[in-house]
Design a protein around this motif. Structure first.
Motif, short mmCIF file in Angstrom:
data_model
loop_
_atom_site.label_atom_id
_atom_site.label_comp_id
_atom_site.label_asym_id
_atom_site.label_seq_id
_atom_site.Cartn_x
_atom_site.Cartn_y
_atom_site.Cartn_z
N PRO A 52 0.80 -1.24 0.00
CA PRO A 52 0.00 0.00 0.00
C PRO A 52 0.82 1.28 0.00
O PRO A 52 0.31 2.32 -0.40
CB PRO A 52 -0.82 -0.12 1.29
CG PRO A 52 -0.02 -1.03 2.17
CD PRO A 52 0.66 -2.00 1.23
N ILE A 53 2.07 1.23 0.41
CA ILE A 53 2.88 2.45 0.46
C ILE A 53 3.58 2.72 -0.87
O ILE A 53 4.09 3.79 -1.11
CB ILE A 53 3.89 2.37 1.63
CG1 ILE A 53 3.11 2.25 2.94
CG2 ILE A 53 4.82 3.55 1.67
CD1 ILE A 53 3.98 2.03 4.15
N MET A 54 3.58 1.77 -1.78
CA MET A 54 4.22 1.93 -3.08
C MET A 54 3.42 2.93 -3.90
O MET A 54 2.27 2.70 -4.25
CB MET A 54 4.29 0.60 -3.82
CG MET A 54 4.96 0.66 -5.16
SD MET A 54 6.69 1.10 -5.12
CE MET A 54 7.43 -0.42 -4.63
N SER A 55 4.04 4.06 -4.19
CA SER A 55 3.34 5.12 -4.92
C SER A 55 3.70 5.08 -6.41
O SER A 55 4.63 4.39 -6.83
CB SER A 55 3.72 6.48 -4.35
OG SER A 55 5.08 6.77 -4.67
N ARG A 72 10.58 2.17 3.31
CA ARG A 72 10.61 1.51 4.61
C ARG A 72 9.72 2.31 5.56
O ARG A 72 9.70 3.54 5.51
CB ARG A 72 12.05 1.44 5.06
CG ARG A 72 12.32 1.20 6.44
CD ARG A 72 13.81 1.13 6.61
NE ARG A 72 14.14 2.11 7.61
CZ ARG A 72 15.23 2.08 8.33
NH1 ARG A 72 16.14 1.17 8.10
NH2 ARG A 72 15.45 2.96 9.25
N THR A 73 9.00 1.63 6.44
CA THR A 73 8.04 2.34 7.29
C THR A 73 8.38 2.25 8.77
O THR A 73 7.66 2.79 9.57
CB THR A 73 6.63 1.77 7.08
OG1 THR A 73 6.63 0.39 7.42
CG2 THR A 73 6.18 1.98 5.67
N TRP A 74 9.44 1.61 9.17
CA TRP A 74 9.74 1.53 10.59
C TRP A 74 10.86 2.42 11.00
O TRP A 74 11.59 2.96 10.27
CB TRP A 74 9.99 0.08 11.04
CG TRP A 74 11.23 -0.50 10.48
CD1 TRP A 74 12.46 -0.49 11.05
CD2 TRP A 74 11.42 -1.18 9.23
NE1 TRP A 74 13.37 -1.12 10.26
CE2 TRP A 74 12.75 -1.56 9.13
CE3 TRP A 74 10.58 -1.51 8.18
CZ2 TRP A 74 13.26 -2.24 8.05
CZ3 TRP A 74 11.09 -2.19 7.12
CH2 TRP A 74 12.41 -2.55 7.05
#
Length: 74
Positions: A52-55, A72-74
């Motif tokens: 879902p974060i892939m734009s 990366r989200t962390w």
């Protein structure tokens, strides 16, 4: 057996179907079969279905081949 057609999926022009003869041994063997089949290319993109974060921007950067793109989200 890598290229033996065993599915009824219609492969569009410009695409190659890669059949993993070792699929029962896990997802890693499918990734390996795809990478082996893509060895004639400069790069390989492994995209998961749930990203879902892939734009659109990330996909354009990958397609341009001008830089390494990581999220990366962390």
């Amino acid at each position: 057996m890598l290229h033996e057609r065993v599915s009824s999926v219609r492969v569009p022009g410009g695409w190659e179907e890669v059949v993993n003869a070792n699929a029962s041994k896990g997802m890693g063997t499918s990734i390996a079969a795809g990478v082996v089949a893509a060895m004639r290319h400069d790069r390989v993109v492994i995209g998961l279905a749930d990203m879902p974060i892939m734009s659109t921007m990330h996909l354009r950067q990958i397609a341009s081949g001008k830089s390494t793109t990581c999220t990366r989200t962390w």
